[in-house]
Scaffold this motif. Sequence first.
Motif, PDB file in Angstrom:
ATOM      1  N   GLY A 196      82.883-110.756 -59.290  1.00 44.55           N
ATOM      2  CA  GLY A 196      83.360-109.402 -59.026  1.00 44.55           C
ATOM      3  C   GLY A 196      82.693-108.791 -57.812  1.00 44.55           C
ATOM      4  N   THR A 197      81.378-108.993 -57.691  1.00 41.33           N
ATOM      5  CA  THR A 197      80.652-108.449 -56.551  1.00 41.33           C
ATOM      6  C   THR A 197      81.037-109.155 -55.259  1.00 41.33           C
ATOM      7  N   ARG A 198      81.167-110.452 -55.332  1.00 40.68           N
ATOM      8  CA  ARG A 198      81.541-111.213 -54.124  1.00 40.68           C
ATOM      9  C   ARG A 198      82.894-110.727 -53.592  1.00 40.68           C
ATOM     10  N   ALA A 199      83.843-110.505 -54.491  1.00 45.15           N
ATOM     11  CA  ALA A 199      85.154-110.012 -54.077  1.00 45.15           C
ATOM     12  C   ALA A 199      85.054-108.623 -53.447  1.00 45.15           C
ATOM     13  N   ALA A 200      84.201-107.764 -54.020  1.00 43.72           N
ATOM     14  CA  ALA A 200      84.048-106.402 -53.499  1.00 43.72           C
ATOM     15  C   ALA A 200      83.460-106.408 -52.090  1.00 43.72           C
ATOM     16  N   VAL A 201      82.412-107.183 -51.873  1.00 41.86           N
ATOM     17  CA  VAL A 201      81.767-107.212 -50.560  1.00 41.86           C
ATOM     18  C   VAL A 201      82.679-107.861 -49.526  1.00 41.86           C
ATOM     19  N   GLU A 202      83.370-108.913 -49.912  1.00 46.01           N
ATOM     20  CA  GLU A 202      84.309-109.554 -48.986  1.00 46.01           C
ATOM     21  C   GLU A 202      85.445-108.603 -48.628  1.00 46.01           C
ATOM     22  N   HIS A 203      85.807-107.730 -49.550  1.00 41.73           N
ATOM     23  CA  HIS A 203      86.842-106.721 -49.289  1.00 41.73           C
ATOM     24  C   HIS A 203      86.373-105.770 -48.184  1.00 41.73           C
ATOM     25  N   LEU A 204      85.115-105.339 -48.255  1.00 36.58           N
ATOM     26  CA  LEU A 204      84.564-104.458 -47.224  1.00 36.58           C
ATOM     27  C   LEU A 204      84.412-105.189 -45.887  1.00 36.58           C
ATOM     28  N   LEU A 205      83.998-106.420 -45.949  1.00 37.08           N
ATOM     29  CA  LEU A 205      83.862-107.213 -44.725  1.00 37.08           C
ATOM     30  C   LEU A 205      85.218-107.401 -44.041  1.00 37.08           C
ATOM     31  N   ALA A 206      86.255-107.632 -44.855  1.00 38.59           N
ATOM     32  CA  ALA A 206      87.591-107.827 -44.297  1.00 38.59           C
ATOM     33  C   ALA A 206      88.110-106.569 -43.608  1.00 38.59           C
ATOM     34  N   ALA A 207      87.598-105.402 -44.034  1.00 34.02           N
ATOM     35  CA  ALA A 207      88.000-104.134 -43.408  1.00 34.02           C
ATOM     36  C   ALA A 207      87.236-103.879 -42.113  1.00 34.02           C
ATOM     37  N   GLY A 208      86.326-104.794 -41.768  1.00 32.41           N
ATOM     38  CA  GLY A 208      85.599-104.679 -40.504  1.00 32.41           C
ATOM     39  C   GLY A 208      84.166-104.195 -40.630  1.00 32.41           C
ATOM     40  N   HIS A 209      83.678-103.978 -41.831  1.00 30.90           N
ATOM     41  CA  HIS A 209      82.307-103.464 -42.004  1.00 30.90           C
ATOM     42  C   HIS A 209      81.277-104.591 -41.876  1.00 30.90           C
ATOM     43  N   ARG A 210      80.149-104.250 -41.256  1.00 28.88           N
ATOM     44  CA  ARG A 210      79.031-105.171 -41.175  1.00 28.88           C
ATOM     45  C   ARG A 210      77.735-104.507 -41.673  1.00 28.88           C
ATOM     46  N   ARG A 211      77.602-103.243 -41.467  1.00 29.99           N
ATOM     47  CA  ARG A 211      76.428-102.512 -41.961  1.00 29.99           C
ATOM     48  C   ARG A 211      76.767-101.983 -43.346  1.00 29.99           C
ATOM     49  N   ILE A 212      76.684-102.880 -44.328  1.00 33.12           N
ATOM     50  CA  ILE A 212      77.041-102.547 -45.709  1.00 33.12           C
ATOM     51  C   ILE A 212      75.766-102.448 -46.526  1.00 33.12           C
ATOM     52  N   ALA A 213      75.568-101.331 -47.194  1.00 29.85           N
ATOM     53  CA  ALA A 213      74.376-101.126 -48.026  1.00 29.85           C
ATOM     54  C   ALA A 213      74.671-101.527 -49.468  1.00 29.85           C
ATOM     55  N   TYR A 214      73.627-101.970 -50.138  1.00 24.95           N
ATOM     56  CA  TYR A 214      73.694-102.308 -51.567  1.00 24.95           C
ATOM     57  C   TYR A 214      72.778-101.345 -52.316  1.00 24.95           C
ATOM     58  N   VAL A 215      73.322-100.607 -53.300  1.00 24.39           N
ATOM     59  CA  VAL A 215      72.518 -99.712 -54.130  1.00 24.39           C
ATOM     60  C   VAL A 215      72.616-100.197 -55.576  1.00 24.39           C
ATOM     61  N   GLY A 216      71.480-100.647 -56.140  1.00 21.68           N
ATOM     62  CA  GLY A 216      71.506-101.289 -57.452  1.00 21.68           C
ATOM     63  C   GLY A 216      70.545-100.681 -58.454  1.00 21.68           C
ATOM     64  N   ASP A 217      70.696-101.102 -59.692  1.00 18.64           N
ATOM     65  CA  ASP A 217      69.864-100.681 -60.821  1.00 18.64           C
ATOM     66  C   ASP A 217      68.579-101.509 -60.818  1.00 18.64           C
ATOM     67  N   TYR A 218      67.867-101.512 -61.971  1.00 16.78           N
ATOM     68  CA  TYR A 218      66.627-102.278 -62.090  1.00 16.78           C
ATOM     69  C   TYR A 218      66.879-103.754 -61.770  1.00 16.78           C
ATOM     70  N   ALA A 219      66.096-104.317 -60.889  1.00 16.09           N
ATOM     71  CA  ALA A 219      66.293-105.702 -60.457  1.00 16.09           C
ATOM     72  C   ALA A 219      66.006-106.709 -61.570  1.00 16.09           C
ATOM     73  N   ARG A 220      65.253-106.309 -62.597  1.00 11.86           N
ATOM     74  CA  ARG A 220      64.924-107.247 -63.673  1.00 11.86           C
ATOM     75  C   ARG A 220      66.103-107.502 -64.610  1.00 11.86           C
ATOM     76  N   LEU A 221      67.143-106.674 -64.535  1.00 14.13           N
ATOM     77  CA  LEU A 221      68.301-106.842 -65.414  1.00 14.13           C
ATOM     78  C   LEU A 221      69.216-107.936 -64.875  1.00 14.13           C
ATOM     79  N   HIS A 222      69.646-108.824 -65.759  1.00 12.24           N
ATOM     80  CA  HIS A 222      70.425-109.984 -65.336  1.00 12.24           C
ATOM     81  C   HIS A 222      71.683-109.618 -64.545  1.00 12.24           C
ATOM     82  N   PRO A 223      72.514-108.671 -64.995  1.00 14.98           N
ATOM     83  CA  PRO A 223      73.710-108.348 -64.203  1.00 14.98           C
ATOM     84  C   PRO A 223      73.368-107.895 -62.782  1.00 14.98           C
ATOM     85  N   GLN A 224      72.274-107.152 -62.647  1.00  9.36           N
ATOM     86  CA  GLN A 224      71.894-106.674 -61.322  1.00  9.36           C
ATOM     87  C   GLN A 224      71.424-107.823 -60.429  1.00  9.36           C
ATOM     88  N   ARG A 225      70.714-108.770 -61.013  1.00 11.39           N
ATOM     89  CA  ARG A 225      70.291-109.935 -60.219  1.00 11.39           C
ATOM     90  C   ARG A 225      71.499-110.721 -59.719  1.00 11.39           C
TER      91      ARG A 225
END
Length: 365
Positions: A196-225
């Motif tokens: 799901g995440t790969r599809a989302a980021v590739e969607h932004l890249l396809a629109a021409g974005h390169r400076r894409i920020a990632y804002v996430g929850d606690y890194a110790r949680l499996h879904p966030q990793r």
Amino acid sequence: MGADGSGADGIETDHKPDHEGTAAGTDRGSGRRPTLADVAERAGVSLKTASRVMNGERYVAEQTRERVLGVADDLGFRLNPMASLLKRGVVPGVVAFVTGDLANPFYSVMAKGVEQEVRALGLQLTIASSDEDPDAEVVLVDEFALRRVRGIILTSTLTSHAPFVDVQERGVPIVFVDRPPAGMDADAFLLDNYGGTRAAVEHLLAAGHRRIAYVGDYARLHPQRERQRAFGDAMDAAGVSDWRGLVREGAHDAESAAAAVQSLLTEDPGVTAVFSSNNRITTGVLHAMADLAPDLALVGFDDFDLADLLGVTTVSYDPAEIGRQAARALLAREGRRVDDPQTWVLPTRLVARGSGERPPRPRAS
């Protein structure tokens, strides 16, 4: 009182003693698991009296009760409540759901799916939250097991679930949702976090974005990793090598997410898009965008109320279906040993609503 702790009049109850038990270790003398008979013998009481003590019944002298409980603790013996109930023909009528955070709508919808399944069988659902606290989670799971629930559906914040093996051995099945088990065999029902995440980021890249920020929850949680790993892989595959400086973690609520985006845009005004890793983070990003950068492109993981009206592109799925599938698996186990644990991955889909389709616009330098 009689010598074995029964009433002075010698009255005995007519129920059979419950011999089922389990332990964290083994009987030091024999290398096997201690039984109720071992406890009775070492405490110098009858098997029936030991059973009364371990089942919390009355008509046992306090001194005898303390002696039996002390021996049970020394031996590592614990009564198996589930087996005791089944032996008497009593089926527990409650399923427990331990979540990471009750304030997250994701878990509310999932709980609805669980309740639909258990209610259809005449059972009840009880819900508790660990607030992402590992110690609180261990206490909750143990308390539910001692309360003789039919089973536990668990969204875990632990990195190892070895402490819960004993719960399974006491006849209380555990099914994991959203986050997989580690150090024990159990069924798990997860999201396709990576895909799901790969599809989302590739969607932004396809629109021409390169400076894409990632804002996430606690890194110790499996879904966030998994989501951060997918983000990095997508950026690397697109030849964007400097993405690591655009990652912000630990935004567990809308307020901290908004603060993270405000800080990010101050440090790097060249950011043109954001991927937010869950629904509450998306809410915080929207607040920051309203104040600082309404033209940012945005894709968020998780749908949320009003996402369609606000035009927010999201990674979507059905949390209630996870709950329904987890409840079915839990009740199918019926306390049986998990020799063939299954992992079920719910697919996701990208829902384009406008925010993720915005082209990059020059930002102030």
